[in-house]
Design a protein around this motif. Structure first.
Motif, PDB file in Angstrom:
ATOM      1  N   SER A 149      44.202  81.930 117.673  1.00  0.00           N
ATOM      2  CA  SER A 149      45.367  81.941 118.558  1.00  0.00           C
ATOM      3  C   SER A 149      45.113  82.840 119.762  1.00  0.00           C
ATOM      4  N   PRO A 150      44.308  82.388 120.719  1.00  0.00           N
ATOM      5  CA  PRO A 150      44.090  83.194 121.917  1.00  0.00           C
ATOM      6  C   PRO A 150      45.384  83.312 122.708  1.00  0.00           C
ATOM      7  N   PRO A 151      45.597  84.433 123.405  1.00  0.00           N
ATOM      8  CA  PRO A 151      46.829  84.601 124.188  1.00  0.00           C
ATOM      9  C   PRO A 151      46.858  83.628 125.368  1.00  0.00           C
ATOM     10  N   LEU A 152      47.692  82.611 125.277  1.00  0.00           N
ATOM     11  CA  LEU A 152      47.653  81.516 126.242  1.00  0.00           C
ATOM     12  C   LEU A 152      48.060  81.909 127.666  1.00  0.00           C
ATOM     13  N   PRO A 153      49.162  82.671 127.880  1.00  0.00           N
ATOM     14  CA  PRO A 153      49.553  82.971 129.270  1.00  0.00           C
ATOM     15  C   PRO A 153      48.451  83.631 130.114  1.00  0.00           C
ATOM     16  N   PRO A 154      47.820  84.728 129.670  1.00  0.00           N
ATOM     17  CA  PRO A 154      46.767  85.298 130.503  1.00  0.00           C
ATOM     18  C   PRO A 154      45.549  84.394 130.618  1.00  0.00           C
ATOM     19  N   VAL A 155      45.302  83.567 129.606  1.00  0.00           N
ATOM     20  CA  VAL A 155      44.182  82.629 129.691  1.00  0.00           C
ATOM     21  C   VAL A 155      44.450  81.585 130.779  1.00  0.00           C
ATOM     22  N   LEU A 156      45.672  81.063 130.828  1.00  0.00           N
ATOM     23  CA  LEU A 156      46.014  80.089 131.871  1.00  0.00           C
ATOM     24  C   LEU A 156      45.990  80.718 133.266  1.00  0.00           C
ATOM     25  N   VAL A 157      46.453  81.968 133.360  1.00  0.00           N
ATOM     26  CA  VAL A 157      46.421  82.669 134.653  1.00  0.00           C
ATOM     27  C   VAL A 157      44.994  82.784 135.169  1.00  0.00           C
ATOM     28  N   GLY A 163      37.755  89.655 139.563  1.00  0.00           N
ATOM     29  CA  GLY A 163      38.802  88.832 138.965  1.00  0.00           C
ATOM     30  C   GLY A 163      38.539  88.533 137.501  1.00  0.00           C
ATOM     31  N   PHE A 164      37.291  88.294 137.154  1.00  0.00           N
ATOM     32  CA  PHE A 164      36.962  88.040 135.746  1.00  0.00           C
ATOM     33  C   PHE A 164      37.236  89.274 134.891  1.00  0.00           C
ATOM     34  N   ALA A 165      36.870  90.440 135.415  1.00  0.00           N
ATOM     35  CA  ALA A 165      37.137  91.681 134.676  1.00  0.00           C
ATOM     36  C   ALA A 165      38.636  91.877 134.473  1.00  0.00           C
ATOM     37  N   VAL A 166      39.427  91.591 135.499  1.00  0.00           N
ATOM     38  CA  VAL A 166      40.882  91.716 135.384  1.00  0.00           C
ATOM     39  C   VAL A 166      41.424  90.721 134.359  1.00  0.00           C
ATOM     40  N   ALA A 167      40.909  89.483 134.380  1.00  0.00           N
ATOM     41  CA  ALA A 167      41.375  88.468 133.430  1.00  0.00           C
ATOM     42  C   ALA A 167      41.077  88.881 131.989  1.00  0.00           C
ATOM     43  N   VAL A 168      39.886  89.428 131.758  1.00  0.00           N
ATOM     44  CA  VAL A 168      39.541  89.895 130.415  1.00  0.00           C
ATOM     45  C   VAL A 168      40.471  91.038 129.993  1.00  0.00           C
ATOM     46  N   GLY A 169      40.767  91.950 130.931  1.00  0.00           N
ATOM     47  CA  GLY A 169      41.686  93.037 130.626  1.00  0.00           C
ATOM     48  C   GLY A 169      43.070  92.541 130.272  1.00  0.00           C
ATOM     49  N   LEU A 170      43.538  91.514 130.970  1.00  0.00           N
ATOM     50  CA  LEU A 170      44.855  90.950 130.664  1.00  0.00           C
ATOM     51  C   LEU A 170      44.881  90.330 129.267  1.00  0.00           C
ATOM     52  N   VAL A 171      43.801  89.645 128.902  1.00  0.00           N
ATOM     53  CA  VAL A 171      43.727  89.068 127.553  1.00  0.00           C
ATOM     54  C   VAL A 171      43.817  90.169 126.506  1.00  0.00           C
ATOM     55  N   LEU A 172      43.085  91.251 126.714  1.00  0.00           N
ATOM     56  CA  LEU A 172      43.105  92.371 125.764  1.00  0.00           C
ATOM     57  C   LEU A 172      44.489  92.998 125.671  1.00  0.00           C
ATOM     58  N   LEU A 173      45.111  93.259 126.820  1.00  0.00           N
ATOM     59  CA  LEU A 173      46.425  93.895 126.826  1.00  0.00           C
ATOM     60  C   LEU A 173      47.483  93.010 126.188  1.00  0.00           C
ATOM     61  N   TRP A 174      47.462  91.718 126.518  1.00  0.00           N
ATOM     62  CA  TRP A 174      48.467  90.796 126.000  1.00  0.00           C
ATOM     63  C   TRP A 174      48.394  90.708 124.478  1.00  0.00           C
ATOM     64  N   ARG A 175      47.168  90.620 123.966  1.00  0.00           N
ATOM     65  CA  ARG A 175      47.010  90.473 122.509  1.00  0.00           C
ATOM     66  C   ARG A 175      47.239  91.798 121.772  1.00  0.00           C
ATOM     67  N   ALA A 200      38.268  84.636 121.258  1.00  0.00           N
ATOM     68  CA  ALA A 200      38.515  83.260 121.681  1.00  0.00           C
ATOM     69  C   ALA A 200      39.067  83.217 123.103  1.00  0.00           C
ATOM     70  N   GLY A 201      39.969  84.158 123.432  1.00  0.00           N
ATOM     71  CA  GLY A 201      40.528  84.196 124.779  1.00  0.00           C
ATOM     72  C   GLY A 201      39.487  84.530 125.834  1.00  0.00           C
ATOM     73  N   VAL A 202      38.645  85.522 125.556  1.00  0.00           N
ATOM     74  CA  VAL A 202      37.600  85.902 126.510  1.00  0.00           C
ATOM     75  C   VAL A 202      36.587  84.767 126.674  1.00  0.00           C
ATOM     76  N   PHE A 203      36.250  84.123 125.554  1.00  0.00           N
ATOM     77  CA  PHE A 203      35.333  82.982 125.643  1.00  0.00           C
ATOM     78  C   PHE A 203      35.924  81.878 126.518  1.00  0.00           C
ATOM     79  N   ALA A 204      37.204  81.570 126.332  1.00  0.00           N
ATOM     80  CA  ALA A 204      37.842  80.522 127.124  1.00  0.00           C
ATOM     81  C   ALA A 204      37.803  80.852 128.613  1.00  0.00           C
ATOM     82  N   VAL A 205      38.069  82.114 128.958  1.00  0.00           N
ATOM     83  CA  VAL A 205      38.049  82.525 130.367  1.00  0.00           C
ATOM     84  C   VAL A 205      36.643  82.410 130.949  1.00  0.00           C
TER      85      VAL A 205
END
Length: 291
Positions: free
Chosen positions: A83-91, A110-122, A136-141
């Motif tokens: 169950s990867p965190p979908l909202p930050p993954v879509l962002v 931007g990639f570093a920020v996206a990974v950070g958002l996945v971590l924070l959200w989860r 799973a979320g980081v892999f998807a990004v």
């Protein structure tokens, strides 16, 4: 005198008819060829049309494709109990326009920020399976928007439209050549546990067709050397095959056949992006070196 067939038993004629119908419904290649050709032609026209209209329209098109691909990947992961965190993954699909406006450096940030958002959200969710969901979320990004964003780096160049057209043509040539040769001459399985229909003969067709298209496109569209086009096409075919096998591995591990049924004859968006995603960064680097 022949004995009449028992009631309900199939006659020889009905058996032949059903066999012919089965062959019609299930082609040797394993997919609906007319639908696949029609959808493929539409997608190519959409890409070329957006490029000729305005490069930013192409960036928007890739962004939408990345968002749909992320959604498909998320649904596939959930079938595999991830169950990867979908909202930050879509962002993270926003990495595609970020790369267009801010270049490779902006894409890295931007990639570093996206990974950070996945971590924070989860991190605010339940602790159970958190590490697997974050992975799973980081892999998807990294798999979808990060690789897709390299097309923005290509199209942002002065001859960006020609670069994207060349990239698309060599990748499509790889898929088409491998498909045709594999259907006609395929005998030796390449990776039967991942993709039973993929053969070494088909791979040779992929490399040859893509190298030929590259040898034509690079000098004609980019004023580069013909031998550079051969290198580009051959490497594009090799990495396109890797991308195809990688997605087959993901689907086999998750126990699914296609990422979705969005595209008739193809499956989902990710079933069409698999080779393009892996080939895009390779073409971006080679264009910088050879053109």
């Amino acid at each position: 005198m022949s004995t009449p067939a028992p009631k309900g038993a199939p006659t020889r004629r009905s058996f032949r008819e059903s066999q012919a119908q089965t062959q019609t419904r299930t082609p040797k290649a394993g997919r609906n060829l007319p639908a696949a050709i029609g959808v493929g032609a539409f997608l190519i026209a959409l890409v070329v049309g957006s490029l000729l209209f305005y490069p930013l329209a192409f960036v928007l098109l890739v962004t939408c494709a990345a968002a749909v691909g992320l959604w498909e990947l998320d649904q596939a992961f959930r079938q595999g109990r991830l169950s990867p965190p979908l909202p930050p993954v879509l962002v993270a699909a926003g990495l595609v326009p970020v790369a267009y406006f801010y270049g490779a450096e902006g894409l890295a940030v931007g990639f570093a920020v996206a990974v950070g958002l996945v971590l924070l959200w989860r991190s605010v969710g339940p602790g159970q399976d958190a590490a697997a969901d974050v992975a799973a979320g980081v892999f998807a990004v990294a798999y979808v928007p990060l690789l897709a964003a390299t097309t923005s780096l290509m199209v942002a160049a002065e001859d960006g439209v020609a670069r994207i057209i060349t990239f698309v043509l060599v990748t499509v040539a790889s898929d088409t050549g491998g498909y045709a040769v594999g259907v006609l001459k395929g005998r030796t399985p390449m990776a039967p546990s991942l993709s039973p229909k993929k053969s070494w003969e088909g791979f040779a067709g992929s490399v040859g067709t893509s190298a030929l298209v590259g040898a034509l496109c690079v000098p004609l569209l980019l004023s580069g050397p013909w031998w550079g086009g051969i290198i580009l096409g051959a490497l594009a075919a090799a990495f396109a095959t890797v991308g195809d096998l990688a997605e087959s591995s993901i689907k086999r591990d998750l126990g699914i056949k296609d990422m979705s049924s969005l595209l008739p004859g193809h499956g989902g968006i990710m079933d069409r992006l698999d080779s393009l995603l892996v080939t895009a960064p390779v073409c971006w680097v080679l264009f910088s070196l050879l053109v």
